[in-house]
Write a protein that holds these residues in place. Structure first.
Motif, PDB file in Angstrom:
ATOM      1  N   ALA A  38     -46.604 -44.908  43.048  1.00  9.18           N
ATOM      2  CA  ALA A  38     -46.673 -44.866  41.585  1.00  9.18           C
ATOM      3  C   ALA A  38     -48.055 -44.424  41.120  1.00  9.18           C
ATOM      4  N   ARG A  39     -49.103 -44.927  41.762  1.00  9.02           N
ATOM      5  CA  ARG A  39     -50.465 -44.536  41.372  1.00  9.02           C
ATOM      6  C   ARG A  39     -50.703 -43.060  41.646  1.00  9.02           C
ATOM      7  N   ALA A  40     -50.203 -42.580  42.789  1.00  9.29           N
ATOM      8  CA  ALA A  40     -50.376 -41.165  43.130  1.00  9.29           C
ATOM      9  C   ALA A  40     -49.635 -40.282  42.126  1.00  9.29           C
ATOM     10  N   ASP A  41     -48.452 -40.718  41.717  1.00  6.93           N
ATOM     11  CA  ASP A  41     -47.675 -39.948  40.738  1.00  6.93           C
ATOM     12  C   ASP A  41     -48.377 -39.929  39.387  1.00  6.93           C
ATOM     13  N   LEU A  42     -48.944 -41.062  38.981  1.00  6.73           N
ATOM     14  CA  LEU A  42     -49.662 -41.115  37.712  1.00  6.73           C
ATOM     15  C   LEU A  42     -50.891 -40.210  37.751  1.00  6.73           C
ATOM     16  N   ALA A  43     -51.628 -40.252  38.845  1.00  7.35           N
ATOM     17  CA  ALA A  43     -52.811 -39.397  38.969  1.00  7.35           C
ATOM     18  C   ALA A  43     -52.422 -37.921  38.894  1.00  7.35           C
ATOM     19  N   ALA A  44     -51.308 -37.551  39.536  1.00  8.36           N
ATOM     20  CA  ALA A  44     -50.850 -36.163  39.496  1.00  8.36           C
ATOM     21  C   ALA A  44     -50.422 -35.767  38.089  1.00  8.36           C
ATOM     22  N   THR A  45     -49.768 -36.693  37.381  1.00 11.33           N
ATOM     23  CA  THR A  45     -49.339 -36.415  36.009  1.00 11.33           C
ATOM     24  C   THR A  45     -50.539 -36.223  35.091  1.00 11.33           C
TER      25      THR A  45
END
Length: 208
Positions: free
Chosen positions: A188-195
């Motif tokens: 989830a953190r990686a996805d948020l950072a990518a977003t």
């Protein structure tokens, strides 16, 4: 001769301790809001969850909805600092790579749960939008300082508004589609950072 009286009672709280109490209250409020809704939650319940009185809760916050503000405002100063340090000629998203690499700089699951509540809780939505409204001048000052422009120049203000809107939209987009309970926090953190990185890339054309 009468001896001078020493100070009695508890020593005053440090600013760090006050900030920690605010954050404890914010997290307790989120847990209660998610579990039973805003309307059913009282200041007394929020205080009990933290181990303080309702009077203490109201000393820090004017309303139960505003109790969540520390979670929404986390990272504003970090973002402003990154803007000041953004090197000329480098992509905007690169200026934040070191920020998103730190878990503490990213909104956590509690913020995601809060944002999902803002769709049905106008009071929480107002706090979220007010937090971004108050962050915008900080971003504008940072951009003006970086560009060597006067504080009253309109260009940093416009660029700050664009950046602010992009960050808000990115965090909301992530929160609204991340609803699966038990999701892997690292993913989830990686996805948020990518977003967030994508949002900054899209915005960069108007900021350079």
């Amino acid at each position: 001769m009468t001896a001078a009286r020493g100070r009695t009672g508890r020593p005053p709280l440090t600013e760090e301790r006050k900030a920690a109490i605010r954050l404890e209250i914010a997290r307790a409020a989120v847990d209660l809001f998610v579990a039973q809704g805003v309307a059913a939650t009282t200041g007394e319940q929020i205080g009990q969850a933290v181990g303080v009185s309702a009077r203490t809760v109201w000393r820090y916050f004017p309303s139960k909805e505003s109790c969540v503000r520390p979670l929404f405002s986390t990272g504003i100063d970090t973002i402003a600092t990154a803007l000041r340090q953004w090197r000329p000629g480098r992509p905007l998203e690169e200026a934040f790579d070191h920020v998103w690499a730190r878990d503490a700089a990213l909104p956590g699951p509690d913020v995601g749960a809060l944002l999902r509540l803002t769709r049905s809780e106008p009071g929480l939505r107002a706090v979220w939008l007010q937090t971004h409204d108050e962050a915008e001048p900080a971003f504008a000052r940072a951009l003006a300082e970086r560009a060597g422009l006067p504080a009253d120049d309109v260009r940093p203000a416009i660029r700050a508004a664009m950046l602010n809107a992009a960050l808000r939209a990115a965090v909301e987009h992530h929160a609204y589609r991340t609803t699966e309970p038990g999701a892997d926090p690292a993913t989830a953190r990686a996805d948020l950072a990518a977003t967030l990185r994508t949002a900054l890339a899209v915005t960069a054309a108007g900021l350079t």
